[in-house]
Design a protein around this motif. Structure first.
Motif, short mmCIF file in Angstrom:
data_model
loop_
_atom_site.label_atom_id
_atom_site.label_comp_id
_atom_site.label_asym_id
_atom_site.label_seq_id
_atom_site.Cartn_x
_atom_site.Cartn_y
_atom_site.Cartn_z
N ARG A 71 0.85 -1.21 0.00
CA ARG A 71 0.00 0.00 0.00
C ARG A 71 0.87 1.25 0.00
O ARG A 71 0.61 2.21 -0.73
N LEU A 74 2.54 1.74 -3.39
CA LEU A 74 1.57 2.23 -4.36
C LEU A 74 1.27 3.71 -4.14
O LEU A 74 1.23 4.49 -5.09
N ARG A 75 1.08 4.11 -2.87
CA ARG A 75 0.82 5.54 -2.58
C ARG A 75 1.98 6.39 -3.08
O ARG A 75 1.78 7.46 -3.67
N TYR A 77 4.15 5.71 -5.54
CA TYR A 77 4.14 5.76 -7.00
C TYR A 77 3.03 6.65 -7.52
O TYR A 77 3.21 7.40 -8.47
N VAL A 83 2.10 5.67 -11.79
CA VAL A 83 1.12 4.59 -12.03
C VAL A 83 -0.05 5.16 -12.79
O VAL A 83 -0.47 6.25 -12.54
#
Length: 83
Positions: A71, A74-75, A77, A83
């Motif tokens: 998580r 992803l945050r 990126y 993304v």
């Protein structure tokens, strides 16, 4: 292609590592066959690199950390527009 012959590869396992390897080889026009006992991403073997999984890990703070790592990545990126 190597020595005028098409390259063919068999990847055993469709976890995070096997699926990624198969994907990147296929993008390079390599004929890839993926062997998976169950469905892709269904689990991790006891000898895998898929340490980012979070099922059944003790102690529970380690389990929580394993869930937070993807998580957080992803945050990061998303914040950088990657993304």
């Amino acid at each position: 292609m190597q020595n005028g012959k098409s390259l063919r590869v068999v990847v055993v396992g469709a976890g995070i590592v096997g699926a990624s390897i198969a994907y990147h080889l296929a993008r390079r026009q390599v004929a890839v066959t993926v062997l998976e006992r169950h469905r892709p991403g269904a689990g991790a073997s006891s000898h895998s690199f898929a340490w980012i999984n979070a099922f059944g890990k003790e102690p529970y703070p380690y389990h929580d950390l394993n869930q937070e790592i993807p998580r957080s990545l992803l945050r990061g990126y998303l914040a950088k527009g990657r993304v």
